[in-house]
Design a protein around this motif. Structure first.
Motif, PDB file in Angstrom:
ATOM      1  N   ARG A   1       0.829  -1.245  -0.103  1.00  0.00           N
ATOM      2  CA  ARG A   1      -0.025  -0.026   0.062  1.00  0.00           C
ATOM      3  C   ARG A   1       0.970   1.183   0.032  1.00  0.00           C
ATOM      4  NH1 ARG A   1      -3.748   2.905  -2.226  1.00  0.00           N
ATOM      5  NH2 ARG A   1      -4.846   4.404  -0.215  1.00  0.00           N
ATOM      6  N   ALA A   2       1.892   1.274   0.779  1.00  0.00           N
ATOM      7  CA  ALA A   2       2.933   2.452   0.895  1.00  0.00           C
ATOM      8  C   ALA A   2       3.674   2.582  -0.585  1.00  0.00           C
ATOM      9  CB  ALA A   2       3.927   2.323   1.923  1.00  0.00           C
ATOM     10  N   LEU A   3       3.881   1.529  -1.244  1.00  0.00           N
ATOM     11  CA  LEU A   3       4.477   1.488  -2.657  1.00  0.00           C
ATOM     12  C   LEU A   3       3.763   2.324  -3.558  1.00  0.00           C
ATOM     13  CD1 LEU A   3       6.743  -1.430  -2.373  1.00  0.00           C
ATOM     14  CD2 LEU A   3       7.550   0.760  -2.095  1.00  0.00           C
ATOM     15  N   GLU A   4       2.252   1.748  -3.427  1.00  0.00           N
ATOM     16  CA  GLU A   4       1.249   2.398  -4.378  1.00  0.00           C
ATOM     17  C   GLU A   4       1.104   3.652  -4.257  1.00  0.00           C
ATOM     18  OE1 GLU A   4      -2.095   0.079  -3.087  1.00  0.00           O
ATOM     19  OE2 GLU A   4      -1.509  -1.598  -4.288  1.00  0.00           O
ATOM     20  N   ILE A   5       1.282   4.341  -2.964  1.00  0.00           N
ATOM     21  CA  ILE A   5       1.005   5.765  -2.892  1.00  0.00           C
ATOM     22  C   ILE A   5       2.322   6.277  -3.154  1.00  0.00           C
ATOM     23  CG2 ILE A   5       1.388   7.773  -1.024  1.00  0.00           C
ATOM     24  CD1 ILE A   5      -0.417   5.545   0.613  1.00  0.00           C
ATOM     25  N   ALA A   6       3.631   5.728  -3.099  1.00  0.00           N
ATOM     26  CA  ALA A   6       4.832   6.242  -3.526  1.00  0.00           C
ATOM     27  C   ALA A   6       5.040   6.288  -5.012  1.00  0.00           C
ATOM     28  CB  ALA A   6       6.031   5.304  -3.007  1.00  0.00           C
ATOM     29  N   ALA A   7       4.329   5.390  -5.673  1.00  0.00           N
ATOM     30  CA  ALA A   7       4.279   5.388  -7.383  1.00  0.00           C
ATOM     31  C   ALA A   7       3.550   6.548  -7.569  1.00  0.00           C
ATOM     32  CB  ALA A   7       3.680   3.911  -7.806  1.00  0.00           C
ATOM     33  N   ALA A   8       2.270   6.781  -7.120  1.00  0.00           N
ATOM     34  CA  ALA A   8       1.431   7.891  -7.296  1.00  0.00           C
ATOM     35  C   ALA A   8       1.899   9.225  -7.344  1.00  0.00           C
ATOM     36  CB  ALA A   8       0.175   7.882  -6.538  1.00  0.00           C
ATOM     37  N   GLY A   9       2.786   9.261  -6.299  1.00  0.00           N
ATOM     38  CA  GLY A   9       3.302  10.850  -5.876  1.00  0.00           C
ATOM     39  C   GLY A   9       4.820  10.931  -6.141  1.00  0.00           C
ATOM     40  N   GLY A  10       5.762   9.755  -6.535  1.00  0.00           N
ATOM     41  CA  GLY A  10       6.920   9.780  -6.767  1.00  0.00           C
ATOM     42  C   GLY A  10       7.532  10.087  -5.465  1.00  0.00           C
ATOM     43  N   HIS A  11       7.214   9.283  -4.378  1.00  0.00           N
ATOM     44  CA  HIS A  11       7.819   9.432  -3.139  1.00  0.00           C
ATOM     45  C   HIS A  11       9.162   8.499  -3.053  1.00  0.00           C
ATOM     46  CE1 HIS A  11       4.544  12.121  -1.914  1.00  0.00           C
ATOM     47  NE2 HIS A  11       3.869  10.970  -2.233  1.00  0.00           N
ATOM     48  N   HIS A  12      10.309   9.159  -2.495  1.00  0.00           N
ATOM     49  CA  HIS A  12      11.304   8.270  -2.119  1.00  0.00           C
ATOM     50  C   HIS A  12      10.820   7.226  -0.669  1.00  0.00           C
ATOM     51  CE1 HIS A  12      13.509  10.615  -4.739  1.00  0.00           C
ATOM     52  NE2 HIS A  12      13.302  11.738  -3.971  1.00  0.00           N
ATOM     53  N   THR A  13      11.313   5.915  -0.975  1.00  0.00           N
ATOM     54  CA  THR A  13      11.038   4.809   0.127  1.00  0.00           C
ATOM     55  C   THR A  13      12.262   3.940   0.360  1.00  0.00           C
ATOM     56  OG1 THR A  13       8.775   4.792  -0.972  1.00  0.00           O
ATOM     57  CG2 THR A  13       9.521   2.866   0.451  1.00  0.00           C
ATOM     58  N   LEU A  14      12.170   3.659   1.640  1.00  0.00           N
ATOM     59  CA  LEU A  14      13.270   2.875   2.060  1.00  0.00           C
ATOM     60  C   LEU A  14      12.632   1.499   2.635  1.00  0.00           C
ATOM     61  CD1 LEU A  14      16.338   1.763   2.713  1.00  0.00           C
ATOM     62  CD2 LEU A  14      16.410   3.239   4.942  1.00  0.00           C
ATOM     63  N   LEU A  15      13.207   0.426   2.127  1.00  0.00           N
ATOM     64  CA  LEU A  15      12.405  -0.837   2.825  1.00  0.00           C
ATOM     65  C   LEU A  15      13.604  -1.506   3.729  1.00  0.00           C
ATOM     66  CD1 LEU A  15      10.811  -2.288  -0.573  1.00  0.00           C
ATOM     67  CD2 LEU A  15       9.833  -1.089   1.231  1.00  0.00           C
ATOM     68  N   ILE A  16      13.138  -1.923   5.007  1.00  0.00           N
ATOM     69  CA  ILE A  16      14.212  -2.497   5.889  1.00  0.00           C
ATOM     70  C   ILE A  16      13.664  -3.822   6.275  1.00  0.00           C
ATOM     71  CG2 ILE A  16      15.509  -1.989   8.192  1.00  0.00           C
ATOM     72  CD1 ILE A  16      15.205   0.888   7.584  1.00  0.00           C
ATOM     73  N   GLY A  17      14.346  -4.883   6.287  1.00  0.00           N
ATOM     74  CA  GLY A  17      14.089  -5.994   6.661  1.00  0.00           C
ATOM     75  C   GLY A  17      15.091  -7.258   6.470  1.00  0.00           C
ATOM     76  N   PRO A  18      14.933  -8.400   7.196  1.00  0.00           N
ATOM     77  CA  PRO A  18      16.013  -9.401   6.928  1.00  0.00           C
ATOM     78  C   PRO A  18      16.024 -10.126   5.664  1.00  0.00           C
ATOM     79  CG  PRO A  18      14.809  -9.602   9.120  1.00  0.00           C
ATOM     80  CD  PRO A  18      14.222  -8.547   8.329  1.00  0.00           C
ATOM     81  N   PRO A  19      16.812 -10.766   5.238  1.00  0.00           N
ATOM     82  CA  PRO A  19      16.829 -11.678   3.946  1.00  0.00           C
ATOM     83  C   PRO A  19      15.552 -12.315   3.757  1.00  0.00           C
ATOM     84  CG  PRO A  19      18.898 -11.518   4.886  1.00  0.00           C
ATOM     85  CD  PRO A  19      18.021 -11.145   6.084  1.00  0.00           C
ATOM     86  N   GLY A  20      14.893 -12.332   2.705  1.00  0.00           N
ATOM     87  CA  GLY A  20      13.688 -13.259   2.563  1.00  0.00           C
ATOM     88  C   GLY A  20      12.516 -12.617   2.733  1.00  0.00           C
ATOM     89  N   TYR A  21      12.429 -11.401   3.178  1.00  0.00           N
ATOM     90  CA  TYR A  21      11.360 -10.770   3.530  1.00  0.00           C
ATOM     91  C   TYR A  21      10.609 -10.258   2.313  1.00  0.00           C
ATOM     92  CZ  TYR A  21      11.458 -11.376   8.667  1.00  0.00           C
ATOM     93  OH  TYR A  21      11.324 -11.850   9.745  1.00  0.00           O
ATOM     94  N   GLY A  22      10.975 -10.052   1.074  1.00  0.00           N
ATOM     95  CA  GLY A  22      10.416  -9.645  -0.161  1.00  0.00           C
ATOM     96  C   GLY A  22      10.841  -8.177  -0.575  1.00  0.00           C
ATOM     97  N   LYS A  23      12.006  -7.561   0.036  1.00  0.00           N
ATOM     98  CA  LYS A  23      12.256  -6.328  -0.235  1.00  0.00           C
ATOM     99  C   LYS A  23      12.483  -6.232  -1.722  1.00  0.00           C
ATOM    100  CE  LYS A  23      16.032  -6.167   2.490  1.00  0.00           C
ATOM    101  NZ  LYS A  23      15.877  -7.690   3.018  1.00  0.00           N
ATOM    102  N   SER A  24      13.382  -6.963  -2.322  1.00  0.00           N
ATOM    103  CA  SER A  24      13.875  -7.017  -3.596  1.00  0.00           C
ATOM    104  C   SER A  24      12.743  -7.306  -4.651  1.00  0.00           C
ATOM    105  CB  SER A  24      15.108  -7.957  -4.065  1.00  0.00           C
ATOM    106  OG  SER A  24      16.250  -7.618  -3.307  1.00  0.00           O
ATOM    107  N   MET A  25      12.032  -8.045  -4.086  1.00  0.00           N
ATOM    108  CA  MET A  25      10.790  -8.424  -4.967  1.00  0.00           C
ATOM    109  C   MET A  25       9.824  -7.328  -5.146  1.00  0.00           C
ATOM    110  SD  MET A  25       7.829 -11.726  -4.260  1.00  0.00           S
ATOM    111  CE  MET A  25       7.560 -10.828  -2.677  1.00  0.00           C
TER     112      MET A  25
END
Length: 222
Positions: free
Chosen positions: A35-59
């Motif tokens: 949901r946050a990324l959908e808002i980021a795509a609509a408004g061009g917002h810079h986003t940082l994803l933090i989490g351990p390996p395998g949590y889906g960051k790169s995906m």
């Protein structure tokens, strides 16, 4: 007259740059982050994803392009022109490509420059997506180079004989582990890092860069 000539060129040619393999709608995990990324795509917002390996960051980041709006024809021409200046292959397309420089990339390839200055990665991400995976592995010097373009939307390169400016108004999507081993704060595996290692790792992203991020998302186990 110019627009009428440009339209069929953009529509008919297929993009030559790598496109994301994952469609955003096919991701069934991390609904809050989606949901946050959908808002980021609509408004061009810079986003940082933090989490351990395998949590889906790169995906999530690799699928981000699939929810970006098409470029306007003038914007697509601007992107194509920057690729042409950098001597990189990129077909005329309305779909926004994305750039994913490796953390070992040199300062020149990242920011631009050289004996005969040409656009770097952050300018090739103009009007599109700059994805920095493993943000904690980038040097602090490299990350601090983002401060000017994130503020002004352009990058200025000064050399002895000339000074050039390139546009660099991108949407930044970054992903990082919380520590060198990746498992600080995880409920699934023990973190093997010392408190000093965790602190030094997290401090690579300076305060001025964090202030320019619109969303900082801590991913949870699904």
């Amino acid at each position: 007259m110019f627009e009428g000539f440009l339209s069929p060129v953009i529509i008919e040619q297929a993009p030559t740059h790598e496109q994301p393999e994952t469609d955003f709608s096919s991701i069934r995990v991390q609904q809050q982050a989606k949901r946050a990324l959908e808002i980021a795509a609509a408004g061009g917002h810079h986003t940082l994803l933090i989490g351990p390996p395998g949590y889906g960051k790169s995906m999530l980041a690799s699928a981000f392009s699939s929810i970006m709006s098409d470029l306007a024809q003038e914007e697509a021409l601007e992107v194509y022109s920057l690729y042409h200046l950098a001597r990189e292959k990129q077909g005329m397309t309305l779909r926004p490509p994305y750039r994913q420089p490796h953390h070992s990339a040199s300062a020149i390839s990242f920011i631009g420059g050289g004996t005969y200055p040409k656009p770097g990665e952050i300018s090739l991400a103009h009007r599109v997506i700059l994805f920095l995976d493993e943000l904690g592995e980038f040097s602090r010097k490299t990350l601090d180079m983002l401060r000017q373009p994130m503020e002004s939307g352009e990058v200025t390169i000064s050399r002895v004989k000339q000074t050039v400016s390139y546009p660099a108004s991108f949407t930044l999507i970054a992903a990082t582990n919380p520590c060198p081993c990746g498992y600080y704060g995880s409920h699934e595996r023990y973190c093997t890092c010392s408190s000093k290692q965790v602190t030094n790792y997290q401090l690579k992203v300076s305060g001025p860069i964090l202030e320019r991020l619109d969303f900082v998302l801590s991913l949870q186990s699904s």
